[in-house]
Motif scaffolding. Structure first.
Motif, mmCIF file in Angstrom:
data_model
loop_
_atom_site.group_PDB
_atom_site.id
_atom_site.type_symbol
_atom_site.label_atom_id
_atom_site.label_comp_id
_atom_site.label_asym_id
_atom_site.label_seq_id
_atom_site.Cartn_x
_atom_site.Cartn_y
_atom_site.Cartn_z
ATOM 1 N N PRO A 6 29.979 33.956 43.519
ATOM 2 C CA PRO A 6 30.916 34.874 42.862
ATOM 3 C C PRO A 6 31.911 34.139 41.965
ATOM 4 O O PRO A 6 32.343 34.682 40.941
ATOM 5 N N GLU A 7 32.265 32.897 42.325
ATOM 6 C CA GLU A 7 33.196 32.133 41.490
ATOM 7 C C GLU A 7 32.632 31.917 40.091
ATOM 8 O O GLU A 7 33.372 31.917 39.091
ATOM 9 N N VAL B 284 33.058 35.261 38.182
ATOM 10 C CA VAL B 284 34.466 35.475 37.822
ATOM 11 C C VAL B 284 34.851 34.565 36.661
ATOM 12 O O VAL B 284 35.462 34.999 35.673
ATOM 13 N N ARG C 109 37.229 39.927 40.344
ATOM 14 C CA ARG C 109 37.589 39.144 41.527
ATOM 15 C C ARG C 109 36.429 39.076 42.517
ATOM 16 O O ARG C 109 35.545 39.929 42.541
ATOM 17 N N LYS C 110 36.459 38.028 43.303
ATOM 18 C CA LYS C 110 35.482 37.843 44.377
ATOM 19 C C LYS C 110 35.899 38.672 45.580
ATOM 20 O O LYS C 110 37.057 38.642 45.997
ATOM 21 N N VAL D 60 31.139 40.701 43.840
ATOM 22 C CA VAL D 60 32.154 40.631 42.790
ATOM 23 C C VAL D 60 32.600 42.049 42.458
ATOM 24 O O VAL D 60 31.770 42.962 42.358
#
Length: 286
Positions: free
Chosen positions: A103-104, A107, A132-133, A139
């Motif tokens: 997810p990072e 994002v 955002r995660k 996400v």
């Protein structure tokens, strides 16, 4: 608008050429009239650049051969309210350096695409309020107002590794990974064996940039390239006469606009004369 294309479509290799063969055959060499403007998928939306990079980068969503929006890096999504979109990521995706998709990464990519000063997606993504995660596979995207076509917009935005600067290298999740790039000459890529999708038709692809139309057509005839993605109308007949080649044409999804400068004095700018503009309109074969 129809575009003359020899043998196969060069713009998007994977959807058109996808196959289930366990081992892809040897390389394909594509001749093009120009090369990529940039390797950065967020700072350009020029057609040639996008057609090449789309074989190495992917988005959360994408388009199938019939231009239907489908999940790509996302396993699925839901829209619990009119401003909230929740995307679940696939478990089997890796970047070309072997790192798993997180997810990072999503994002970072979406934030970069909507805030980078040179991003071509800033205006389109201005509707996004927050990315955002939620957890290790999820996400959440919050929009400023309802945006029913958000998934179509996300199909255009490539996902890159968190912290990665793509100006001089390509590190995506697509079926091909770049192996060599000589600006204004050629770009080569090989099949990425950890790709999460179908095995593509070719083990490797080289895009060779040949500006001159006649030289590019001759390279096709001589067998130095396998495909001329920008075959000029003037060269079509001599290519058709070659028994080992074929010319195919079909409608594409691109739109070409004719913009006219109608200002100024008709004596110095003929387009300021309405009758000239009407004549141009009548001359266009619709």
């Amino acid at each position: 608008m129809s575009k003359q294309i020899t043998i196969i479509l060069a713009a998007v290799l994977v959807p058109v050429l996808a196959a289930c063969a366990p081992e892809p055959p040897p390389a394909l060499v594509i001749g093009m009239a120009s090369g990529p403007v940039s390797l950065d998928p967020h700072t350009q939306d020029e057609g040639v650049t996008a057609s090449i990079l789309s074989n190495m980068y992917e988005g959360l969503m994408g388009f199938d051969p019939h231009l239907k929006v489908v999940p790509v890096l996302a396993d699925g999504y839901n829209n619990p309210d009119e401003r909230t979109w929740v995307f679940t990521l696939r478990r089997d995706v890796r970047f070309h350096d072997g790192r798993p998709l997180t997810p990072e990464d999503v994002v970072y990519s979406l934030d970069r695409a909507r805030t980078h000063p040179d991003s071509v997606f800033r205006t389109m993504l201005a509707v996004v309020h927050q990315v955002r995660k939620l957890d290790d596979r999820t996400v959440v995207i919050i929009t400023r107002r309802p945006q029913p076509v958000l998934i179509r917009m996300l199909a255009l935005v490539s996902i890159i590794p968190a912290g990665f600067r793509p100006e001089r290298d390509i590190r995506g999740t697509g079926p091909y990974m770049m192996t060599r790039y000589i600006p204004r000459q050629e770009l080569s890529a090989e099949y990425f064996p950890q790709y999460h999708g179908p095995v593509p038709e070719f083990q490797a692809v080289t895009w060779r940039f040949i500006i001159d139309d006649q030289q590019r057509a001759q390279a096709l005839i001589d067998g130095r390239i396998d495909l001329d993605s920008d075959l000029a109308a003037a060269d079509e007949e001599r290519v058709k006469w070659q028994n080992h080649l074929a010319v195919a044409a079909w409608h594409g999804s691109s739109v070409t606009c004719l913009n006219l400068n109608v200002g100024g004095d008709p004596r110095t700018n003929p387009l300021a004369d309405r009758r000239v503009r009407q004549a141009i309109s009548l001359a266009i074969n619709r």
